[in-house]
Design a protein around this motif. Structure first.
Motif, PDB file in Angstrom:
ATOM      1  N   ASN A   1       0.828  -1.206   0.000  1.00 40.18           N
ATOM      2  CA  ASN A   1       0.000   0.000   0.000  1.00 40.18           C
ATOM      3  C   ASN A   1       0.865   1.258   0.000  1.00 40.18           C
TER       4      ASN A   1
ATOM      5  N   ASN B   1       2.344   1.672  -3.498  1.00 36.88           N
ATOM      6  CA  ASN B   1       1.319   2.159  -4.429  1.00 36.88           C
ATOM      7  C   ASN B   1       1.042   3.650  -4.206  1.00 36.88           C
ATOM      8  N   HIS B   2       0.951   4.051  -2.964  1.00 36.81           N
ATOM      9  CA  HIS B   2       0.717   5.463  -2.646  1.00 36.81           C
ATOM     10  C   HIS B   2       1.893   6.315  -3.131  1.00 36.81           C
TER      11      HIS B   2
ATOM     12  N   GLU C   1       1.717   6.613  -6.933  1.00 41.67           N
ATOM     13  CA  GLU C   1       0.636   7.538  -7.293  1.00 41.67           C
ATOM     14  C   GLU C   1       1.053   8.984  -7.049  1.00 41.67           C
ATOM     15  N   THR C   2       1.731   9.235  -5.946  1.00 44.14           N
ATOM     16  CA  THR C   2       2.201  10.586  -5.625  1.00 44.14           C
ATOM     17  C   THR C   2       3.221  11.062  -6.659  1.00 44.14           C
TER      18      THR C   2
ATOM     19  N   ASN D   1       3.491  10.065  -9.781  1.00 45.94           N
ATOM     20  CA  ASN D   1       2.768  10.314 -11.036  1.00 45.94           C
ATOM     21  C   ASN D   1       2.024  11.648 -10.990  1.00 45.94           C
ATOM     22  N   MET D   2       1.393  11.948  -9.848  1.00 51.05           N
ATOM     23  CA  MET D   2       0.677  13.212  -9.699  1.00 51.05           C
ATOM     24  C   MET D   2       1.651  14.392  -9.803  1.00 51.05           C
TER      25      MET D   2
END
Length: 106
Positions: free
Chosen positions: A23, A26-27, A30-31, A33-34
Protein backbone atom coordinates in the motif's frame (compact mmCIF):
# COMPACT_ATOMS: atom_id res chain seq x y z
CA UNK A 1 1.32 -20.28 22.82
CA UNK A 2 2.03 -23.45 20.88
CA UNK A 3 4.05 -23.82 17.68
CA UNK A 4 0.99 -23.77 15.39
CA UNK A 5 -0.34 -20.57 16.95
CA UNK A 6 3.12 -18.98 16.77
CA UNK A 7 3.48 -19.98 13.10
CA UNK A 8 -0.01 -18.63 12.33
CA UNK A 9 0.75 -15.37 14.12
CA UNK A 10 4.06 -14.99 12.27
CA UNK A 11 2.31 -15.70 8.94
CA UNK A 12 -0.43 -13.18 9.76
CA UNK A 13 2.16 -10.54 10.66
CA UNK A 14 4.08 -11.28 7.45
CA UNK A 15 0.90 -10.87 5.37
CA UNK A 16 0.01 -7.67 7.23
CA UNK A 17 3.51 -6.22 6.76
CA UNK A 18 3.53 -7.17 3.08
CA UNK A 19 0.11 -5.59 2.55
CA UNK A 20 1.16 -2.44 4.39
CA UNK A 21 4.37 -2.22 2.36
CA UNK A 22 2.48 -2.74 -0.94
CA UNK A 23 0.00 0.00 0.00
CA UNK A 24 2.85 2.40 0.81
CA UNK A 25 4.57 1.65 -2.50
CA UNK A 26 1.32 2.16 -4.43
CA UNK A 27 0.72 5.46 -2.65
CA UNK A 28 4.30 6.53 -3.35
CA UNK A 29 3.97 5.69 -7.07
CA UNK A 30 0.64 7.54 -7.29
CA UNK A 31 2.20 10.59 -5.63
CA UNK A 32 5.14 10.56 -8.05
CA UNK A 33 2.77 10.31 -11.04
CA UNK A 34 0.68 13.21 -9.70
CA UNK A 35 3.80 15.34 -9.21
CA UNK A 36 5.03 14.57 -12.73
CA UNK A 37 1.67 15.66 -14.15
CA UNK A 38 1.78 18.90 -12.14
CA UNK A 39 5.33 19.61 -13.31
CA UNK A 40 4.29 19.15 -16.94
CA UNK A 41 1.38 21.57 -16.48
CA UNK A 42 3.62 24.15 -14.80
CA UNK A 43 6.29 23.85 -17.49
CA UNK A 44 3.71 24.52 -20.21
CA UNK A 45 2.15 27.34 -18.20
CA UNK A 46 5.50 29.02 -17.46
CA UNK A 47 6.91 28.71 -20.95
CA UNK A 48 6.86 32.13 -22.55
CA UNK A 49 6.35 32.45 -26.29
CA UNK A 50 8.26 35.73 -26.43
CA UNK A 51 11.39 36.53 -24.46
CA UNK A 52 12.99 39.88 -23.74
CA UNK A 53 16.68 40.38 -24.46
CA UNK A 54 17.58 39.92 -20.81
CA UNK A 55 15.57 36.68 -20.65
CA UNK A 56 17.49 35.22 -23.61
CA UNK A 57 20.82 36.38 -22.17
CA UNK A 58 20.03 34.86 -18.77
CA UNK A 59 18.50 31.64 -20.06
CA UNK A 60 21.41 30.82 -22.35
CA UNK A 61 24.20 32.34 -20.25
CA UNK A 62 25.42 34.58 -23.04
CA UNK A 63 26.39 38.21 -23.32
CA UNK A 64 24.67 41.02 -25.18
CA UNK A 65 27.30 40.88 -27.95
CA UNK A 66 26.70 37.15 -28.48
CA UNK A 67 22.96 37.77 -28.78
CA UNK A 68 23.62 40.47 -31.38
CA UNK A 69 25.87 38.01 -33.24
CA UNK A 70 22.99 35.54 -33.28
CA UNK A 71 20.77 38.25 -34.75
CA UNK A 72 23.41 39.00 -37.39
CA UNK A 73 23.49 35.28 -38.13
CA UNK A 74 19.71 35.11 -38.67
CA UNK A 75 17.86 35.13 -35.35
CA UNK A 76 14.78 37.31 -35.82
CA UNK A 77 13.98 40.23 -33.52
CA UNK A 78 10.52 41.63 -32.80
CA UNK A 79 10.56 45.33 -32.03
CA UNK A 80 7.68 46.89 -30.10
CA UNK A 81 8.47 50.52 -29.47
CA UNK A 82 11.93 50.60 -27.95
CA UNK A 83 11.76 47.01 -26.66
CA UNK A 84 12.99 43.97 -28.52
CA UNK A 85 11.59 40.47 -28.12
CA UNK A 86 12.53 37.06 -29.45
CA UNK A 87 10.08 34.32 -30.37
CA UNK A 88 10.87 31.10 -28.50
CA UNK A 89 10.18 29.11 -31.69
CA UNK A 90 12.69 31.27 -33.61
CA UNK A 91 15.31 30.66 -30.92
CA UNK A 92 14.69 26.92 -31.08
CA UNK A 93 14.99 26.99 -34.89
CA UNK A 94 18.19 29.02 -34.66
CA UNK A 95 19.63 26.60 -32.09
CA UNK A 96 18.72 23.64 -34.30
CA UNK A 97 20.48 25.30 -37.24
CA UNK A 98 23.51 25.95 -35.05
CA UNK A 99 23.46 22.38 -33.76
CA UNK A 100 23.29 20.99 -37.30
CA UNK A 101 26.08 23.21 -38.63
CA UNK A 102 28.37 22.38 -35.69
CA UNK A 103 27.72 18.65 -35.90
CA UNK A 104 28.99 18.69 -39.50
CA UNK A 105 32.28 20.27 -38.39
CA UNK A 106 32.74 17.50 -35.81
Amino acid sequence: MNEIETANLEKALEIFASSLFDNKINHFVETINMLEERIEVLEVKNKKNYLKQQDVISEFGIGHRTLKNWVSDGLKEIWLGNRVYYDQADIESYMQKYKTSNSVRG
